[in-house]
Design an enzyme around this catalytic site. Structure first.
Site, short mmCIF file in Angstrom:
data_model
loop_
_atom_site.label_atom_id
_atom_site.label_comp_id
_atom_site.label_asym_id
_atom_site.label_seq_id
_atom_site.Cartn_x
_atom_site.Cartn_y
_atom_site.Cartn_z
N HIS A 98 0.82 -1.22 0.00
CA HIS A 98 0.00 0.00 0.00
C HIS A 98 0.86 1.26 0.00
O HIS A 98 0.36 2.35 0.30
CB HIS A 98 -0.95 0.01 1.20
CG HIS A 98 -1.71 -1.27 1.36
ND1 HIS A 98 -1.35 -2.25 2.27
CD2 HIS A 98 -2.77 -1.76 0.68
CE1 HIS A 98 -2.17 -3.29 2.17
NE2 HIS A 98 -3.04 -3.03 1.20
FE1 FES Z 1 0.09 -1.90 3.76
FE2 FES Z 1 2.71 -2.12 4.06
S1 FES Z 1 1.63 -0.41 3.41
S2 FES Z 1 1.19 -3.63 4.37
#
Ligand code: FES
Length: 134
Positions: A98
């Site tokens: 993410h």
């Molecule tokens: Fe979501 Fe690392 S940013 S698991």
């Protein structure tokens, strides 16, 4: 950088150059918890509550698991040609899941989904070439 396994988790041991250490001064204002004050019992032993997050500034010892949902960040020592990293990227780690980013002390950048810095496990040095984790 070397990765070892401890309690089933990847632990990174990163040797940082003087330039890498100097870059941490530049990222101080960009990270969410520069002094590692959030939940130190879980993320940063007292003896590593400094800007380097380490006993010896030259060496970072950190668990390579993102504090968002547990993916494994990749090293990004320089932004690649199609990278989403900023032009002034100083080096660090990028979580592919993410997009959380961490500096060379494992400190999470502001406004990223990961809520905390990468955990630093309890550790100690036993002489010059031996590191004990746990
Ligand atoms: Fe979501 Fe690392 S940013 S698991």
């Amino acid at each position: 950088m070397k990765t070892v396994e401890w309690r089933g988790k990847p632990v990174w041991i990163l040797r940082r150059t003087p330039d890498m250490l100097a870059s941490l001064k530049k990222t101080d204002a960009q990270v969410a918890d520069a002094k590692s004050e959030r939940n130190p019992a879980e993320f940063t032993p007292e003896y590593c509550m400094n800007e380097y997050r380490s006993i010896k500034p030259e060496y970072l010892v950190a668990i390579g698991i993102c504090t968002h949902l547990g993916c494994s960040p990749s090293t990004k020592f320089a932004p690649g040609p199609q990278s989403s990293l900023p032009d002034d990227w100083q080096g660090g780690f990028l979580c592919p899941c993410h997009g959380s980013t961490f500096d060379l002390a494992g400190r999470v950048f502001k406004n990223k989904p990961a809520p905390d810095n990468l955990p630093v496990p309890r550790h100690m040095y036993m002489g010059e070439g031996k590191l004990v984790i746990g």
